[in-house]
Design a protein around this motif. Structure first.
Motif, mmCIF file in Angstrom:
data_model
loop_
_atom_site.group_PDB
_atom_site.id
_atom_site.type_symbol
_atom_site.label_atom_id
_atom_site.label_comp_id
_atom_site.label_asym_id
_atom_site.label_seq_id
_atom_site.Cartn_x
_atom_site.Cartn_y
_atom_site.Cartn_z
ATOM 1 N N MET A 55 -1.398 -14.729 -12.415
ATOM 2 C CA MET A 55 -0.264 -15.807 -12.443
ATOM 3 C C MET A 55 -0.001 -15.758 -11.071
ATOM 4 O O MET A 55 0.925 -16.734 -11.389
ATOM 5 C CB MET A 55 0.747 -14.480 -12.813
ATOM 6 C CG MET A 55 0.338 -14.024 -15.009
ATOM 7 S SD MET A 55 2.194 -12.789 -14.823
ATOM 8 C CE MET A 55 1.576 -11.149 -14.493
ATOM 9 N N THR A 56 -0.141 -15.117 -10.379
ATOM 10 C CA THR A 56 0.387 -15.332 -8.967
ATOM 11 C C THR A 56 -0.457 -16.684 -8.259
ATOM 12 O O THR A 56 0.117 -17.659 -7.909
ATOM 13 C CB THR A 56 0.185 -13.965 -7.500
ATOM 14 O OG1 THR A 56 0.617 -12.836 -8.514
ATOM 15 C CG2 THR A 56 0.047 -14.773 -6.327
ATOM 16 N N ILE B 86 -1.274 -13.646 0.358
ATOM 17 C CA ILE B 86 -0.472 -13.329 -1.090
ATOM 18 C C ILE B 86 -1.209 -12.613 -1.971
ATOM 19 O O ILE B 86 -1.247 -11.539 -2.587
ATOM 20 C CB ILE B 86 0.504 -14.589 -0.980
ATOM 21 C CG1 ILE B 86 1.256 -15.346 0.146
ATOM 22 C CG2 ILE B 86 1.852 -14.268 -1.807
ATOM 23 C CD1 ILE B 86 1.865 -16.261 0.262
ATOM 24 N N ALA C 32 -9.863 -14.120 -11.508
ATOM 25 C CA ALA C 32 -9.298 -15.281 -12.188
ATOM 26 C C ALA C 32 -8.262 -15.915 -11.985
ATOM 27 O O ALA C 32 -6.930 -15.767 -11.618
ATOM 28 C CB ALA C 32 -9.466 -14.758 -13.183
ATOM 29 N N LEU D 145 -1.129 -18.955 -9.893
ATOM 30 C CA LEU D 145 -1.154 -20.215 -10.999
ATOM 31 C C LEU D 145 0.920 -20.481 -10.567
ATOM 32 O O LEU D 145 1.355 -21.656 -10.290
ATOM 33 C CB LEU D 145 -0.860 -19.779 -12.421
ATOM 34 C CG LEU D 145 -0.142 -20.283 -13.781
ATOM 35 C CD1 LEU D 145 -0.813 -22.025 -13.551
ATOM 36 C CD2 LEU D 145 -0.099 -20.048 -14.794
ATOM 37 N N ALA D 146 1.331 -19.620 -10.450
ATOM 38 C CA ALA D 146 2.630 -19.681 -10.129
ATOM 39 C C ALA D 146 2.960 -20.218 -7.930
ATOM 40 O O ALA D 146 3.773 -21.139 -8.487
ATOM 41 C CB ALA D 146 3.358 -18.420 -9.386
ATOM 42 N N LEU D 147 2.145 -19.995 -7.290
ATOM 43 C CA LEU D 147 1.752 -20.808 -6.123
ATOM 44 C C LEU D 147 1.500 -21.846 -6.321
ATOM 45 O O LEU D 147 2.021 -23.027 -5.534
ATOM 46 C CB LEU D 147 1.199 -19.690 -5.593
ATOM 47 C CG LEU D 147 1.659 -18.363 -4.400
ATOM 48 C CD1 LEU D 147 0.512 -18.282 -4.018
ATOM 49 C CD2 LEU D 147 2.611 -18.353 -3.744
ATOM 50 N N ARG E 155 -3.601 -9.879 -3.144
ATOM 51 C CA ARG E 155 -1.918 -7.911 -3.533
ATOM 52 C C ARG E 155 -1.890 -7.705 -4.533
ATOM 53 O O ARG E 155 -1.792 -6.375 -4.541
ATOM 54 C CB ARG E 155 -0.874 -8.872 -2.548
ATOM 55 C CG ARG E 155 -0.672 -8.721 -0.730
ATOM 56 C CD ARG E 155 -0.160 -8.620 0.060
ATOM 57 N NE ARG E 155 1.462 -7.712 -0.115
ATOM 58 C CZ ARG E 155 0.872 -7.029 0.816
ATOM 59 N NH1 ARG E 155 0.403 -6.878 1.999
ATOM 60 N NH2 ARG E 155 2.148 -5.577 1.301
ATOM 61 N N ARG E 156 -2.269 -9.043 -5.352
ATOM 62 C CA ARG E 156 -2.239 -8.189 -6.932
ATOM 63 C C ARG E 156 -3.703 -8.351 -7.617
ATOM 64 O O ARG E 156 -4.661 -8.990 -6.413
ATOM 65 C CB ARG E 156 -0.941 -8.525 -7.543
ATOM 66 C CG ARG E 156 0.067 -8.403 -6.886
ATOM 67 C CD ARG E 156 0.446 -7.109 -6.860
ATOM 68 N NE ARG E 156 0.474 -6.966 -8.579
ATOM 69 C CZ ARG E 156 2.182 -6.720 -9.476
ATOM 70 N NH1 ARG E 156 2.266 -7.199 -8.503
ATOM 71 N NH2 ARG E 156 1.970 -5.982 -10.468
ATOM 72 N N GLN E 157 -3.769 -7.193 -8.693
ATOM 73 C CA GLN E 157 -5.108 -6.982 -8.972
ATOM 74 C C GLN E 157 -5.092 -7.891 -10.132
ATOM 75 O O GLN E 157 -4.153 -7.935 -11.232
ATOM 76 C CB GLN E 157 -5.935 -5.866 -8.988
ATOM 77 C CG GLN E 157 -6.225 -5.242 -6.932
ATOM 78 C CD GLN E 157 -6.458 -4.206 -7.730
ATOM 79 O OE1 GLN E 157 -6.566 -3.277 -8.859
ATOM 80 N NE2 GLN E 157 -6.710 -3.913 -6.509
ATOM 81 N N GLY E 158 -6.042 -8.350 -11.378
ATOM 82 C CA GLY E 158 -5.928 -8.822 -12.291
ATOM 83 C C GLY E 158 -5.538 -9.730 -12.835
ATOM 84 O O GLY E 158 -5.328 -10.745 -12.110
ATOM 85 N N ILE E 159 -4.463 -9.752 -14.203
ATOM 86 C CA ILE E 159 -3.668 -10.470 -14.338
ATOM 87 C C ILE E 159 -2.345 -10.766 -13.348
ATOM 88 O O ILE E 159 -2.556 -12.016 -13.218
ATOM 89 C CB ILE E 159 -3.222 -10.140 -15.828
ATOM 90 C CG1 ILE E 159 -2.161 -8.783 -15.162
ATOM 91 C CG2 ILE E 159 -4.521 -10.115 -16.796
ATOM 92 C CD1 ILE E 159 -1.608 -8.101 -16.867
ATOM 93 N N TYR E 160 -1.977 -10.032 -12.829
ATOM 94 C CA TYR E 160 -1.054 -10.206 -11.694
ATOM 95 C C TYR E 160 -1.511 -11.357 -10.934
ATOM 96 O O TYR E 160 -1.090 -12.624 -9.924
ATOM 97 C CB TYR E 160 -0.703 -8.844 -11.124
ATOM 98 C CG TYR E 160 0.800 -8.513 -11.794
ATOM 99 C CD1 TYR E 160 1.681 -8.555 -11.744
ATOM 100 C CD2 TYR E 160 0.304 -7.699 -12.488
ATOM 101 C CE1 TYR E 160 2.552 -8.181 -12.599
ATOM 102 C CE2 TYR E 160 1.133 -6.486 -13.248
ATOM 103 C CZ TYR E 160 2.283 -6.476 -13.291
ATOM 104 O OH TYR E 160 2.794 -5.844 -13.962
#
Lengths: 288, 239, 321
Positions: free
Chosen positions: C123-124, C112, C65, C126-128, C115-120
């Motif tokens: 958020m990543t 980048i 997502a 979105l932030a980028l 490297r994180r899954q799910g909701i992270y």
């Protein structure tokens, strides 16, 4: 030097908001396993509540401080109970989308009601003026915001780490099913923690009202930065959220002094760096 | 509520079916635990023993049949309600919370009955816990964790206990200690349902044994008949 | 888990999508002859539909997502517009540049973010995307709040004058068609099957020996490139590239399109794109109420209508659509 100190001060103020907001996100994430995209909307509502209560009910700053966080927390609990609880068993994406949709509705309504420019709100008279610290002038209200947010962060930390309620919250974060088999009503605990997180967001918004412009998108824009903060710190630990929140605020402030062009992007760049080196974040314990 | 928790209630299970995702784990289980009895369920890994315990606790969503505690039907009730009726579950992995201290773990479940044992009584039964109250729960040894898990549920005043493999992975000395504690509980009128693989250990303690295989009870015997039935029990368990 | 039980195993179920999609293309190809629909509306809808389908490659198939897909859509538009206006290259090169730029951007962001899954992950991304928004806000070539506008679309291959409405129309339709053919190929390739497996249960896919990170990165890059293509198309159509296409609300809009139409379906995002374009076109008189309406649709879809329109239809018909 004067300019450096004042950027540091702004950094601490922003850090206070980052800490309060990411703390609430962490609490909610721990029990609901969703990112609360409605967090920014509650922050904005907290900010709007101040001028609206003053104008329509004549309730001043101190009264708002007492009323607004609990009332919005209650509203959050109703939202959680009605919309989010039925989604709990499904893919966490749905909870996230539901909070996003809710945030859109609230922001849209506020834009219709108050336009995009927003409302002015004065600093309470008791906190006007400033203190001369020798090396800089500290406006009283800013000092107040930093103190309140530090006190609230410390209280939440103690609540979670030292009380029975905190033990229940930690246990539910670890294994909710197990906790329910001990005779604990976990769904109620989940609702409560959502309310707590929302209350913190509302409080942050209220604190921000006399300083930032009270406008419908203030929360959404701030939340994206807070998401970067949360990715950097990880949502596993309460202390981690607090420490990352304040220090990133300060780093941002320093950047605004030394290299202002990058002040909007520095936290996102840091986030990318942290992800490259420590994918789970600085304080991250577990994966979503 | 208090009354029900006080009296040690029996457990009657009839025609219990349980599903885990697509698989049909329990296929019509009947068993009965009379008040004050110690009943053991034996079976190999994967026979459905843990699922049986979880079904009783209301943790398996897809269940049918009947589970009665005293005169109350438990099926379909949420887990926390079942627990507050005085039914206590000590899970196979002990269920100690890592982010909680020993004291916090111990005091986590609510007290259900006014005559629940006080902490002094618990520490008399489990002296090892007393001096380690402030250590994180998962720093304890396996045996100590089992003691903590037991003490935690006893503290609530629950009188019907479900113990899932309480001796698993423990040293013989600790197993013997736990045996003594369980015998003591039985003498004080607790009703106990144990899931076990350790036949030698449980046989002398139990009033009645059931053997679970592929989700069905395939054999049972009362304590008086243990001696004669031992060979067939051993055969079922593949020992 | 999301409903992925409809994953096609039988060739005949694929035919429905093929037939409906071909039918759609034929109808759209005839639109100029009928002359009762505003062609610019259809063109915009096609851009959004391709954007949504590109996004659905991630969310619907790989379970990723992304909340920052506007960065690719907007970047595609900016590069295309900049190439046309400042570099004065012909339009085919402008589109190619936009494609290359978004593929590279997709690679950087993807490496980048995965490297994180799910909701992270959400958020990543979105932030980028927000970071890129600030970069665009400050860098001179985007002209900040004004955006890039007032450029000629030029001649495709020196032959076709894209300033003629129907020449442009058929180019957009062709790109829309090619983009979807590519997506269909991806979904039905072995690579698509692995993506599906990752979307359902990443740990299990890993335990089967797949290096899921590489699959996810590739899916991300492909999705980014297609979103960039859609953005470039939109720049050609509207002759503007502006900040609003990189803003987070556009990332939300594309999620809305996919959720309305139906995740995990092939035709859902297309319908979602058309519905969204219609909302922009016909509901713009409502002003800010559009946002409220969007939020309400979001909530309604998530709470009561999780399969979306096409997904619900597919369930009724017991077909993959």
């Amino acid at each position: 030097m004067q300019a450096l100190y004042s950027q540091l001060l702004i950094g601490l103020i922003n850090g206070s908001f980052y800490a309060l907001l990411s703390l609430g996100l962490s609490l909610i994430f721990g029990l609901l396993n969703i990112v609360n995209f409605a967090h920014g909307a509650f922050f904005m509502l907290g900010a709007f509540a101040a001028p609206l209560l003053l104008e329509h009910l004549g309730i001043g700053y101190w009264g708002s401080l007492l009323i607004v966080p609990p009332v919005l927390a209650l509203g959050g609990m109703v939202l959680q109970r009605i919309v989010l609880r039925p989604l709990q068993e499904l893919d966490h994406l749905y909870g996230l989308l539901a909070t996003f949709g809710f945030a859109l509705i609230v922001q849209g309504l506020m834009q219709i009601g108050f336009g995009s420019a927003g409302l002015p709100y004065a600093i309470p008279s008791a906190l006007q003026g400033g203190q001369n610290l020798g090396f800089m002038l500290l406006p009283n209200y800013r000092g107040f915001v930093i103190l309140v947010s530090l006190a609230v962060c410390a209280s939440v930390y103690l609540l979670v780490e030292r009380t029975r309620l905190g033990a229940l919250l930690r246990a539910a974060t670890e294994n909710a099913e197990r906790l329910s088999s001990f005779g604990i009503n976990v769904p109620r605990l989940v609702t409560l923690s959502y309310g707590l997180g929302v209350g913190l967001a509302a409080l942050a918004g209220l604190l921000a009202a006399p300083m930032l412009q009270v406008r419908p998108l203030m929360g959404a824009d701030l939340m994206i930065v807070v998401f970067a903060v949360v990715v950097i710190g990880g949502m596993g630990s309460i202390l981690g959220s607090i420490v990352t929140g304040y220090s990133l605020g300060v780093i941002e402030g320093l950047t605004r002094y030394f290299y202002p062009e990058a002040s909007n992007t520095i936290l996102f760049v840091l986030m990318a760096l942290v992800l490259a080196v420590r994918p789970n974040g600085l304080f991250g314990r577990r994966e979503a | 509520m208090t009354d029900r928790a006080r009296a040690s209630s029996g457990l009657e299970i009839q025609g219990l079916h349980a599903f885990y995702g697509q698989s049909h784990v329990l296929r019509g289980v009947d068993l009965s635990v009379k008040p004050g009895q110690l009943v053991a369920i034996l079976g190999r890994n994967g026979a459905g023993k843990s699922t049986l315990i979880k079904s009783i606790m209301g943790l398996i969503k897809k269940c049918s049949g009947q589970i009665r505690l005293g005169d109350v039907d438990l099926l379909g009730r949420p887990a926390d309600q079942i627990a507050r009726m005085g039914l206590a579950w000590v899970p196979e992995d002990r269920g100690i919370f890592a982010s909680l201290t020993v004291a916090e773990n111990l005091r986590l479940p609510p007290i259900l009955a006014s005559d629940a044992p006080d902490e002094a009584a618990l520490f008399a039964l489990f002296p090892a816990l007393h001096e380690r109250l402030n250590t994180p729960g998962t720093r304890l040894s396996g045996g100590e964790q089992q003691m903590l898990a037991l003490a935690r549920m006893l503290r609530t005043g629950a009188r019907t206990l479900l113990l899932d493999e309480p001796t698993e992975g423990l040293a013989p000395l600790i197993v013997a200690q736990i045996g003594e504690i369980i015998a003591q509980l039985k003498r004080s009128g607790y009703t106990l349902l144990l899931v076990e693989q350790n036949l030698q250990w449980i046989a002398p303690l139990a009033d009645h044994l059931y053997v679970l295989e592929q989700g069905r009870i395939v054999d049972e015997c009362a304590s008086e008949d243990f001696e004669g039935r031992l060979p067939s029990l051993i055969a079922h368990l593949g020992l | 888990m999301r409903d992925k039980a409809m994953k096609p195993h039988i060739a005949s179920t694929r035919d429905w999508r093929f037939i409906l999609f071909t039918g759609l293309i034929l109808v759209l190809a005839l639109v100029p002859l009928l002359g009762w629909v505003y062609p610019y509306f259809i063109m915009q809808a096609l851009c959004f539909a391709l954007f949504a389908s590109a996004f659905n490659l991630l969310i619907g198939h790989a379970g990723l997502a992304s909340f920052g897909h506007a960065m690719f859509f907007g970047t595609g538009g900016y590069i295309c517009a900049h190439a046309l206006k400042v570099w004065a290259v012909p339009p085919h090169w402008a589109v190619v540049f936009a494609l290359i730029a978004t593929l590279i951007l997709g690679l950087c962001v993807g490496l980048i973010a995965i490297r994180r899954q799910g909701i992270y992950f959400s958020m990543t991304t979105l932030a980028l995307a927000q970071m890129l928004y600030f970069v665009y806000l400050q860098s001179p070539f985007t002209h900040g709040e004004d955006g890039i506008q007032g450029f000629s679309r030029g001649h495709l291959f020196g032959l076709f004058d894209l300033n003629q409405t129907y020449v442009l129309y058929y180019l957009i339709l062709l790109l829309f068609f090619l983009g979807h053919v590519l997506i269909a190929r991806i979904i039905h390739s072995p690579f698509g099957d692995v993506l599906q497996a990752i979307g359902q249960n990443e740990t299990r896919a890993q335990s089967l020996g797949y290096e899921t990170a590489r699959f996810k990165a590739l899916a991300f890059v492909l999705s980014a490139g297609l979103a960039g293509l859609a953005g470039a198309m939109k720049a050609l159509v509207t002759q503007t590239a502006s900040l609003s296409d990189v803003h987070w609300s556009m990332s939300g809009d594309v999620i809305l399109m996919v959720v309305m139409g139906g995740m995990t379906t092939f035709l859902g995002p297309i319908l979602g794109g058309f519905l969204f374009a219609a909302m922009l076109q016909y509901l713009s008189v409502l002003g800010q109420w559009v946002i409220v309406a969007q939020g309400t649709i979001f909530l309604a879809c998530v709470v009561m209508f999780r399969q979306g329109l096409i997904g619900t239809l597919a369930r009724r018909l017991r077909r993959s659509l």
